[in-house]
Scaffold this motif. Structure first.
Motif, PDB file in Angstrom:
ATOM      1  N   MET A   6       0.831  -1.199   0.000  1.00 41.02           N
ATOM      2  CA  MET A   6       0.000   0.000   0.000  1.00 41.02           C
ATOM      3  C   MET A   6       0.868   1.252   0.000  1.00 41.02           C
ATOM      4  O   MET A   6       0.527   2.245  -0.636  1.00 41.02           O
ATOM      5  CB  MET A   6      -0.915   0.025   1.227  1.00 41.02           C
ATOM      6  N   ALA A   7       2.004   1.195   0.713  1.00 43.95           N
ATOM      7  CA  ALA A   7       2.909   2.340   0.730  1.00 43.95           C
ATOM      8  C   ALA A   7       3.461   2.614  -0.661  1.00 43.95           C
ATOM      9  O   ALA A   7       3.772   3.752  -0.995  1.00 43.95           O
ATOM     10  CB  ALA A   7       4.048   2.098   1.712  1.00 43.95           C
ATOM     11  N   LEU A   8       3.593   1.601  -1.459  1.00 47.62           N
ATOM     12  CA  LEU A   8       4.040   1.781  -2.831  1.00 47.62           C
ATOM     13  C   LEU A   8       2.885   2.219  -3.733  1.00 47.62           C
ATOM     14  O   LEU A   8       3.071   3.043  -4.632  1.00 47.62           O
ATOM     15  CB  LEU A   8       4.644   0.481  -3.368  1.00 47.62           C
ATOM     16  N   ASP A   9       1.709   1.699  -3.488  1.00 44.73           N
ATOM     17  CA  ASP A   9       0.559   2.005  -4.339  1.00 44.73           C
ATOM     18  C   ASP A   9       0.079   3.445  -4.198  1.00 44.73           C
ATOM     19  O   ASP A   9      -0.320   4.065  -5.176  1.00 44.73           O
ATOM     20  CB  ASP A   9      -0.608   1.056  -4.026  1.00 44.73           C
ATOM     21  N   PHE A  10       0.105   3.999  -2.988  1.00 40.43           N
ATOM     22  CA  PHE A  10      -0.403   5.355  -2.782  1.00 40.43           C
ATOM     23  C   PHE A  10       0.414   6.414  -3.512  1.00 40.43           C
ATOM     24  O   PHE A  10      -0.158   7.291  -4.153  1.00 40.43           O
ATOM     25  CB  PHE A  10      -0.515   5.677  -1.297  1.00 40.43           C
ATOM     26  N   MET A  14      -2.550   4.925  -7.082  1.00 38.22           N
ATOM     27  CA  MET A  14      -3.476   3.824  -7.385  1.00 38.22           C
ATOM     28  C   MET A  14      -4.605   3.837  -6.362  1.00 38.22           C
ATOM     29  O   MET A  14      -4.403   4.161  -5.195  1.00 38.22           O
ATOM     30  CB  MET A  14      -2.752   2.482  -7.332  1.00 38.22           C
ATOM     31  N   SER A  15      -5.757   3.467  -6.795  1.00 41.99           N
ATOM     32  CA  SER A  15      -6.900   3.376  -5.897  1.00 41.99           C
ATOM     33  C   SER A  15      -6.732   2.157  -4.987  1.00 41.99           C
ATOM     34  O   SER A  15      -6.310   1.095  -5.440  1.00 41.99           O
ATOM     35  CB  SER A  15      -8.181   3.229  -6.720  1.00 41.99           C
ATOM     36  N   PRO A  16      -7.082   2.273  -3.704  1.00 44.46           N
ATOM     37  CA  PRO A  16      -6.997   1.113  -2.814  1.00 44.46           C
ATOM     38  C   PRO A  16      -7.880  -0.051  -3.272  1.00 44.46           C
ATOM     39  O   PRO A  16      -7.576  -1.199  -3.005  1.00 44.46           O
ATOM     40  CB  PRO A  16      -7.461   1.651  -1.466  1.00 44.46           C
ATOM     41  N   GLN A  17      -8.967   0.259  -3.980  1.00 46.24           N
ATOM     42  CA  GLN A  17      -9.810  -0.819  -4.490  1.00 46.24           C
ATOM     43  C   GLN A  17      -9.071  -1.635  -5.546  1.00 46.24           C
ATOM     44  O   GLN A  17      -9.322  -2.816  -5.708  1.00 46.24           O
ATOM     45  CB  GLN A  17     -11.115  -0.280  -5.090  1.00 46.24           C
ATOM     46  N   VAL A  18      -8.166  -1.007  -6.258  1.00 51.00           N
ATOM     47  CA  VAL A  18      -7.377  -1.708  -7.269  1.00 51.00           C
ATOM     48  C   VAL A  18      -6.150  -2.343  -6.626  1.00 51.00           C
ATOM     49  O   VAL A  18      -5.721  -3.425  -7.017  1.00 51.00           O
ATOM     50  CB  VAL A  18      -6.952  -0.724  -8.380  1.00 51.00           C
ATOM     51  N   ALA A  19      -5.599  -1.698  -5.609  1.00 56.01           N
ATOM     52  CA  ALA A  19      -4.378  -2.189  -4.980  1.00 56.01           C
ATOM     53  C   ALA A  19      -4.614  -3.467  -4.178  1.00 56.01           C
ATOM     54  O   ALA A  19      -3.752  -4.339  -4.133  1.00 56.01           O
ATOM     55  CB  ALA A  19      -3.794  -1.110  -4.076  1.00 56.01           C
ATOM     56  N   PHE A  20      -5.766  -3.594  -3.566  1.00 59.60           N
ATOM     57  CA  PHE A  20      -6.024  -4.759  -2.715  1.00 59.60           C
ATOM     58  C   PHE A  20      -5.939  -6.080  -3.474  1.00 59.60           C
ATOM     59  O   PHE A  20      -5.290  -7.014  -2.994  1.00 59.60           O
ATOM     60  CB  PHE A  20      -7.366  -4.619  -1.995  1.00 59.60           C
ATOM     61  N   PRO A  21      -6.541  -6.216  -4.647  1.00 56.26           N
ATOM     62  CA  PRO A  21      -6.365  -7.481  -5.380  1.00 56.26           C
ATOM     63  C   PRO A  21      -4.915  -7.753  -5.778  1.00 56.26           C
ATOM     64  O   PRO A  21      -4.490  -8.903  -5.807  1.00 56.26           O
ATOM     65  CB  PRO A  21      -7.240  -7.306  -6.624  1.00 56.26           C
ATOM     66  N   LEU A  75      -8.321   5.105   6.091  1.00 56.09           N
ATOM     67  CA  LEU A  75      -7.548   3.902   5.795  1.00 56.09           C
ATOM     68  C   LEU A  75      -6.109   4.250   5.420  1.00 56.09           C
ATOM     69  O   LEU A  75      -5.167   3.583   5.856  1.00 56.09           O
ATOM     70  CB  LEU A  75      -8.210   3.119   4.666  1.00 56.09           C
ATOM     71  N   LYS A  76      -5.919   5.327   4.673  1.00 60.43           N
ATOM     72  CA  LYS A  76      -4.560   5.755   4.320  1.00 60.43           C
ATOM     73  C   LYS A  76      -3.759   6.111   5.567  1.00 60.43           C
ATOM     74  O   LYS A  76      -2.588   5.766   5.677  1.00 60.43           O
ATOM     75  CB  LYS A  76      -4.608   6.954   3.369  1.00 60.43           C
ATOM     76  N   TRP A  77      -4.388   6.786   6.527  1.00 58.23           N
ATOM     77  CA  TRP A  77      -3.677   7.151   7.748  1.00 58.23           C
ATOM     78  C   TRP A  77      -3.387   5.928   8.605  1.00 58.23           C
ATOM     79  O   TRP A  77      -2.326   5.848   9.240  1.00 58.23           O
ATOM     80  CB  TRP A  77      -4.474   8.192   8.534  1.00 58.23           C
ATOM     81  N   VAL A  78      -4.286   4.986   8.640  1.00 60.23           N
ATOM     82  CA  VAL A  78      -4.029   3.747   9.392  1.00 60.23           C
ATOM     83  C   VAL A  78      -2.841   3.010   8.785  1.00 60.23           C
ATOM     84  O   VAL A  78      -1.943   2.549   9.504  1.00 60.23           O
ATOM     85  CB  VAL A  78      -5.291   2.847   9.428  1.00 60.23           C
ATOM     86  N   VAL A  79      -2.810   2.903   7.468  1.00 61.41           N
ATOM     87  CA  VAL A  79      -1.685   2.258   6.791  1.00 61.41           C
ATOM     88  C   VAL A  79      -0.396   3.021   7.062  1.00 61.41           C
ATOM     89  O   VAL A  79       0.656   2.420   7.333  1.00 61.41           O
ATOM     90  CB  VAL A  79      -1.964   2.132   5.271  1.00 61.41           C
TER      91      VAL A  79
END
Length: 107
Positions: A6-10, A14-21, A75-79
């Protein structure tokens, strides 16, 4: 694996909905191959593995009902907080002077 991904995706916006898969797929293909050696050589503590797997079921339910409905900004802040905490924990042994740290062999 999920937090570094996630740290790389943000930063790549990238959208978290796309990053999760992507995260799930990478773990799906990585973990079986990475764990075969440890299973064959009996290189893990079975009781500890079970002790972590059982609460994992509860955590999945918490994530499904608590984390999933969170707004993406939260969610971004939690990550970010998880990433910051993990980084500090992993870097701190390297920052302690050798004379203050105790090696496992000395115990």
């Amino acid at each position: 694996m999920y937090t570094p991904c996630m740290a790389l995706d943000f930063p790549l916006e990238m959208s978290p909905q796309v990053a999760f898969p992507i995260e799930m797929g990478s773990c799906t293909f990585l973990m079986p191959h990475a764990s075969i050696r440890y299973i064959r050589e009996d290189g893990y503590h079975k009781k500890a593995a079970i002790a972590m797997a059982i609460p994992g079921i509860v955590v999945i339910l918490i994530v499904a009902f608590v984390v999933k409905p969170l707004p993406l900004d939260v969610l971004k802040w939690v990550v970010f907080i998880v990433l910051l905490y993990t980084s500090c924990v992993m870097l701190s042994p390297g920052l302690i002077p050798k004379e203050l740290s105790m090696d496992w062999e000395e115990k």
